[in-house]
Design a protein around this motif. Structure first.
Motif, PDB file in Angstrom:
ATOM      1  N   VAL A 125       0.878  -1.172   0.000  1.00  0.00           N
ATOM      2  CA  VAL A 125       0.000   0.000   0.000  1.00  0.00           C
ATOM      3  C   VAL A 125       0.908   1.212   0.000  1.00  0.00           C
ATOM      4  CG1 VAL A 125      -1.779   1.266   1.214  1.00  0.00           C
ATOM      5  CG2 VAL A 125      -1.829  -1.233   1.208  1.00  0.00           C
ATOM      6  N   ARG A 126       0.869   2.007  -1.094  1.00  0.00           N
ATOM      7  CA  ARG A 126       1.759   3.161  -1.263  1.00  0.00           C
ATOM      8  C   ARG A 126       0.949   4.357  -1.729  1.00  0.00           C
ATOM      9  NH1 ARG A 126       6.745   0.651  -2.462  1.00  0.00           N
ATOM     10  NH2 ARG A 126       7.043  -0.862  -0.793  1.00  0.00           N
ATOM     11  N   ASP A 127       1.160   5.480  -1.029  1.00  0.00           N
ATOM     12  CA  ASP A 127       0.570   6.749  -1.465  1.00  0.00           C
ATOM     13  C   ASP A 127      -0.931   6.648  -1.688  1.00  0.00           C
ATOM     14  OD1 ASP A 127       3.135   7.837  -1.448  1.00  0.00           O
ATOM     15  OD2 ASP A 127       3.485   7.212  -3.528  1.00  0.00           O
ATOM     16  N   GLY A 128      -1.610   5.945  -0.800  1.00  0.00           N
ATOM     17  CA  GLY A 128      -3.062   5.880  -0.868  1.00  0.00           C
ATOM     18  C   GLY A 128      -3.605   4.931  -1.909  1.00  0.00           C
ATOM     19  N   GLU A 129      -2.777   4.008  -2.442  1.00  0.00           N
ATOM     20  CA  GLU A 129      -3.272   3.037  -3.404  1.00  0.00           C
ATOM     21  C   GLU A 129      -2.668   1.675  -3.118  1.00  0.00           C
ATOM     22  OE1 GLU A 129      -2.177   4.211  -7.290  1.00  0.00           O
ATOM     23  OE2 GLU A 129      -0.056   3.750  -7.049  1.00  0.00           O
ATOM     24  N   ALA A 130      -3.441   0.629  -3.512  1.00  0.00           N
ATOM     25  CA  ALA A 130      -2.974  -0.747  -3.382  1.00  0.00           C
ATOM     26  C   ALA A 130      -2.223  -1.128  -4.645  1.00  0.00           C
ATOM     27  CB  ALA A 130      -4.148  -1.680  -3.155  1.00  0.00           C
ATOM     28  N   LEU A 131      -1.056  -1.739  -4.502  1.00  0.00           N
ATOM     29  CA  LEU A 131      -0.183  -2.076  -5.624  1.00  0.00           C
ATOM     30  C   LEU A 131       0.140  -3.567  -5.568  1.00  0.00           C
ATOM     31  CD1 LEU A 131       1.666  -1.254  -8.004  1.00  0.00           C
ATOM     32  CD2 LEU A 131       3.430  -0.738  -6.297  1.00  0.00           C
ATOM     33  N   VAL A 132      -0.125  -4.286  -6.682  1.00  0.00           N
ATOM     34  CA  VAL A 132       0.152  -5.707  -6.779  1.00  0.00           C
ATOM     35  C   VAL A 132       1.010  -5.937  -8.021  1.00  0.00           C
ATOM     36  CG1 VAL A 132      -0.817  -8.002  -7.132  1.00  0.00           C
ATOM     37  CG2 VAL A 132      -1.944  -6.398  -5.566  1.00  0.00           C
ATOM     38  N   VAL A 133       2.149  -6.620  -7.860  1.00  0.00           N
ATOM     39  CA  VAL A 133       3.056  -6.946  -8.958  1.00  0.00           C
ATOM     40  C   VAL A 133       3.177  -8.467  -9.017  1.00  0.00           C
ATOM     41  CG1 VAL A 133       5.384  -6.708  -9.883  1.00  0.00           C
ATOM     42  CG2 VAL A 133       4.312  -4.788  -8.671  1.00  0.00           C
ATOM     43  N   SER A 134       2.927  -9.038 -10.214  1.00  0.00           N
ATOM     44  CA  SER A 134       2.950 -10.489 -10.363  1.00  0.00           C
ATOM     45  C   SER A 134       3.679 -10.862 -11.651  1.00  0.00           C
ATOM     46  CB  SER A 134       1.517 -11.031 -10.399  1.00  0.00           C
ATOM     47  OG  SER A 134       1.520 -12.429 -10.622  1.00  0.00           O
ATOM     48  N   ASP A 135       4.708 -11.696 -11.556  1.00  0.00           N
ATOM     49  CA  ASP A 135       5.424 -12.220 -12.718  1.00  0.00           C
ATOM     50  C   ASP A 135       4.748 -13.507 -13.187  1.00  0.00           C
ATOM     51  OD1 ASP A 135       7.201 -10.168 -12.607  1.00  0.00           O
ATOM     52  OD2 ASP A 135       8.751 -11.297 -11.512  1.00  0.00           O
ATOM     53  N   VAL A 136       4.518 -13.582 -14.489  1.00  0.00           N
ATOM     54  CA  VAL A 136       3.801 -14.719 -15.063  1.00  0.00           C
ATOM     55  C   VAL A 136       4.683 -15.343 -16.151  1.00  0.00           C
ATOM     56  CG1 VAL A 136       1.710 -15.518 -16.196  1.00  0.00           C
ATOM     57  CG2 VAL A 136       1.612 -13.561 -14.603  1.00  0.00           C
ATOM     58  N   ALA A 137       4.911 -16.638 -16.040  1.00  0.00           N
ATOM     59  CA  ALA A 137       5.685 -17.361 -17.068  1.00  0.00           C
ATOM     60  C   ALA A 137       4.744 -17.726 -18.229  1.00  0.00           C
ATOM     61  CB  ALA A 137       6.318 -18.605 -16.476  1.00  0.00           C
ATOM     62  N   THR A 138       5.037 -17.191 -19.424  1.00  0.00           N
ATOM     63  CA  THR A 138       4.196 -17.443 -20.611  1.00  0.00           C
ATOM     64  C   THR A 138       5.024 -18.125 -21.699  1.00  0.00           C
ATOM     65  OG1 THR A 138       4.704 -15.308 -21.613  1.00  0.00           O
ATOM     66  CG2 THR A 138       2.890 -15.371 -20.005  1.00  0.00           C
ATOM     67  N   HIS A 139       4.384 -18.381 -22.858  1.00  0.00           N
ATOM     68  CA  HIS A 139       5.082 -19.006 -23.980  1.00  0.00           C
ATOM     69  C   HIS A 139       6.121 -18.069 -24.586  1.00  0.00           C
ATOM     70  CE1 HIS A 139       2.525 -22.520 -23.955  1.00  0.00           C
ATOM     71  NE2 HIS A 139       1.436 -21.740 -23.926  1.00  0.00           N
ATOM     72  N   ALA A 140       5.981 -16.771 -24.300  1.00  0.00           N
ATOM     73  CA  ALA A 140       6.945 -15.809 -24.844  1.00  0.00           C
ATOM     74  C   ALA A 140       7.923 -15.340 -23.788  1.00  0.00           C
ATOM     75  CB  ALA A 140       6.203 -14.625 -25.449  1.00  0.00           C
ATOM     76  N   GLY A 141       7.985 -16.006 -22.646  1.00  0.00           N
ATOM     77  CA  GLY A 141       8.883 -15.597 -21.568  1.00  0.00           C
ATOM     78  C   GLY A 141       8.093 -15.046 -20.385  1.00  0.00           C
ATOM     79  N   VAL A 142       8.825 -14.474 -19.471  1.00  0.00           N
ATOM     80  CA  VAL A 142       8.206 -13.951 -18.250  1.00  0.00           C
ATOM     81  C   VAL A 142       7.702 -12.542 -18.504  1.00  0.00           C
ATOM     82  CG1 VAL A 142       8.567 -13.335 -15.832  1.00  0.00           C
ATOM     83  CG2 VAL A 142       9.696 -15.357 -16.795  1.00  0.00           C
ATOM     84  N   VAL A 143       6.418 -12.322 -18.170  1.00  0.00           N
ATOM     85  CA  VAL A 143       5.835 -10.990 -18.262  1.00  0.00           C
ATOM     86  C   VAL A 143       5.442 -10.552 -16.853  1.00  0.00           C
ATOM     87  CG1 VAL A 143       5.021 -11.377 -20.624  1.00  0.00           C
ATOM     88  CG2 VAL A 143       3.534 -11.914 -18.683  1.00  0.00           C
ATOM     89  N   THR A 144       5.322  -9.247 -16.685  1.00  0.00           N
ATOM     90  CA  THR A 144       4.995  -8.676 -15.370  1.00  0.00           C
ATOM     91  C   THR A 144       3.634  -7.999 -15.438  1.00  0.00           C
ATOM     92  OG1 THR A 144       7.325  -8.321 -14.873  1.00  0.00           O
ATOM     93  CG2 THR A 144       5.718  -7.107 -13.555  1.00  0.00           C
ATOM     94  N   LEU A 145       2.731  -8.435 -14.534  1.00  0.00           N
ATOM     95  CA  LEU A 145       1.389  -7.861 -14.444  1.00  0.00           C
ATOM     96  C   LEU A 145       1.347  -6.923 -13.233  1.00  0.00           C
ATOM     97  CD1 LEU A 145      -1.571  -7.830 -15.471  1.00  0.00           C
ATOM     98  CD2 LEU A 145      -2.025  -9.701 -13.867  1.00  0.00           C
ATOM     99  N   VAL A 146       0.940  -5.675 -13.487  1.00  0.00           N
ATOM    100  CA  VAL A 146       0.889  -4.653 -12.429  1.00  0.00           C
ATOM    101  C   VAL A 146      -0.539  -4.153 -12.314  1.00  0.00           C
ATOM    102  CG1 VAL A 146       1.750  -2.449 -11.617  1.00  0.00           C
ATOM    103  CG2 VAL A 146       3.272  -3.999 -12.870  1.00  0.00           C
ATOM    104  N   LEU A 147      -1.087  -4.171 -11.060  1.00  0.00           N
ATOM    105  CA  LEU A 147      -2.428  -3.645 -10.786  1.00  0.00           C
ATOM    106  C   LEU A 147      -2.305  -2.568  -9.703  1.00  0.00           C
ATOM    107  CD1 LEU A 147      -2.802  -6.911 -11.423  1.00  0.00           C
ATOM    108  CD2 LEU A 147      -5.172  -6.371 -10.930  1.00  0.00           C
ATOM    109  N   ARG A 148      -2.926  -1.411  -9.990  1.00  0.00           N
ATOM    110  CA  ARG A 148      -2.947  -0.292  -9.037  1.00  0.00           C
ATOM    111  C   ARG A 148      -4.407   0.115  -8.802  1.00  0.00           C
ATOM    112  NH1 ARG A 148       1.897   2.792  -8.865  1.00  0.00           N
ATOM    113  NH2 ARG A 148       3.481   2.108 -10.326  1.00  0.00           N
ATOM    114  N   LYS A 149      -4.737   0.288  -7.542  1.00  0.00           N
ATOM    115  CA  LYS A 149      -6.113   0.718  -7.255  1.00  0.00           C
ATOM    116  C   LYS A 149      -6.097   1.721  -6.110  1.00  0.00           C
ATOM    117  CE  LYS A 149     -10.756  -0.900  -6.123  1.00  0.00           C
ATOM    118  NZ  LYS A 149     -11.618  -2.070  -5.862  1.00  0.00           N
ATOM    119  N   ARG A 150      -6.778   2.833  -6.305  1.00  0.00           N
ATOM    120  CA  ARG A 150      -6.889   3.844  -5.261  1.00  0.00           C
ATOM    121  C   ARG A 150      -7.778   3.325  -4.131  1.00  0.00           C
ATOM    122  NH1 ARG A 150      -3.385   7.678  -4.903  1.00  0.00           N
ATOM    123  NH2 ARG A 150      -4.951   8.877  -3.763  1.00  0.00           N
TER     124      ARG A 150
END
Length: 459
Positions: A125-150
């Motif tokens: 929880v940073r600056d009044g928002e919830a922050l979630v970072v998730s690395d996902v292994a896909t067929h094209a390599g590792v991608v990063t999913l970022v979700l921010r919510k006030r």
């Protein structure tokens, strides 16, 4: 004196209730608001992490050709996440290249310090928002999913509660104030009545009763205890006055007889021819009155000792031996009166004070010889009954009239049979008090003929 209502006690009670309410509300706010804020934020973060986990499944199923910037399928997955969470969603490739996003004002993750400080697969929880970072292994390599919510909705809920607190505090303090005033008014009014009664008791004596408070609380108990104390003092004062009046009357008679006898003796001896026989008769009369006064003084001294709570011994005692010794002591007097003394029973032992028991048996035998000598027989019975040792002294004289079995144990009280016999009516009162001080009792037993006095003592 000032009234209790003006002494500050009422306002102290009110202030105590108000301060208690304030402290309770402050403790409630301190205990509820921060945990509530933390819990709401934690629930938002948990929701985002759960949704990110479900989105990772969709990303893993995508073929490598759809994992690039501008891919419609990526756009649909990111848009669906935004619709489900109302959060800003971004997807980055293995080289931090932006693959898809829902906010054009986004920045690369490598340039956002807040994102750098969140580990892969973590949340914060940073600056009044919830922050979630998730690395996902896909067929094209590792991608990063970022979700921010006030967390504006969470803050709104807390703000609503904070806004309601002043109203609740005002209502609580008002109620506490009203209750404090009502409680103090009733309580202090009762205390004022009690104080006035106590002041009258101190200034005007114990004749006037104190106000009765029927409430079953500490104030009511105090009022009833003071009234009980006043009643006891009043009863003791009446007993003292009656005792002094009766004692004065009983002293006046032998003293008047003694004075008259001495004056007659003086006149008889002052004549030219002294009347020696008359002086001797006067001396005998004076001796009898002196013994009577000495007996009264002894009885009054015994009563004063009993009233002073003089301690008695509690030791094993053979009642048969004490009864035999008392019979031997009264044998000569009984023979002169033509009365036979008998000792009967199987014997008994008690825990008692030997001089006190001897005093009681002496009183009983003296009364039996004085009032029951006409029967010609006085029987002392010593036996055991359950947990008690019992001594009975019975005679065959006139006995006690109906209604006298309890009255004769009062101080200066005598039965009808004793009105024509010298005495003061103190013996049975002394005997009963001594018996009760030893854990027993002394009472009159109804019998067909004569009188029977029964002493019971613990075995």
């Amino acid at each position: 004196m000032r009234r209790l209502g003006r002494s500050g006690l009422r306002w102290k009670l009110v202030l105590a209730l108000v301060l208690t309410s304030v402290a309770t509300l402050a403790a409630a706010i301190g205990a509820l608001v921060p945990p509530l804020e933390h819990r709401i934020a934690s629930e938002r973060v948990d929701d985002l992490r759960h949704i990110a986990g479900t989105a990772a499944l969709d990303l893993r199923r995508l073929p490598a050709r759809d994992l690039h910037a501008g891919s419609p399928r990526l756009a649909r997955i990111v848009g669906g996440l935004e619709a489900r969470t109302a959060a800003r969603v971004a997807l980055y490739g293995s080289t931090d290249a932006l693959l898809a996003e829902t906010d054009a004002a986004r920045a690369a993750p490598s340039s956002e310090a807040s994102l750098d400080r969140v580990p892969s697969g973590g949340a914060a929880v940073r600056d009044g928002e919830a922050l979630v970072v998730s690395d996902v292994a896909t067929h094209a390599g590792v991608v990063t999913l970022v979700l921010r919510k006030r967390l504006d909705d969470s803050r709104a809920a807390v703000a609503v509660m904070r806004g309601a607190l002043p109203l609740a505090a005002t209502a609580g303090l008002s109620i506490a104030l009203l209750l404090g005033i009502a409680l103090s008014f009733g309580l202090l009014r009762r205390l004022e009545r009690l104080r006035q009664g106590a002041r009258r008791l101190g200034e005007g004596g114990i004749a006037e009763p104190l106000p009765v408070d029927g409430a079953r609380d500490e104030v009511g108990d105090l009022a009833r205890a003071l009234e009980a104390m006043r009643s006891r003092l009043r009863a003791e004062e009446r007993s003292r006055q009656a005792f002094l009046g009766t004692a004065s009357h009983e002293l006046r008679t032998p003293l008047a007889l003694l004075q008259a006898t001495v004056e007659l003796m003086d006149e008889a001896l002052a004549e030219p021819e002294p009347d020696i026989d008359g002086a001797r008769r006067g001396a005998a009369t004076a001796a009898r009155q002196t013994r009577r006064l000495a007996r009264l003084a002894t009885d009054l001294l015994d009563l004063s000792r009993l009233d002073g709570d003089v301690a008695l011994r509690h030791e094993p005692l053979d009642l048969s031996e004490v009864a035999a010794a008392l019979n031997a002591e009264f044998h000569a007097r009984a023979r002169e009166a033509g009365v036979a003394l008998e000792l009967d029973g199987d014997g008994a032992c008690a825990v008692a004070d030997e001089p006190a028991v001897a005093r009681i048996l002496g009183i009983l035998l003296d009364n039996a010889l004085r009032y029951g000598a006409t029967g010609g027989l006085v029987t002392t019975t010593v036996e055991t009954e359950g947990e008690h040792a019992v001594v009975r002294v019975a005679d065959l004289g006139a006995g006690l009239a109906p209604g006298e079995h309890a009255r004769v144990f009062g101080r200066f009280e005598r039965g009808a049979a004793g009105e024509r016999t010298p005495g003061f009516g103190l013996g049975l009162a002394i005997g009963r008090e001594l018996a009760r001080r030893m854990g027993g009792d002394l009472r009159a037993v109804r019998v067909a003929r004569g009188a029977c006095l029964e002493l019971t003592l613990p075995r």
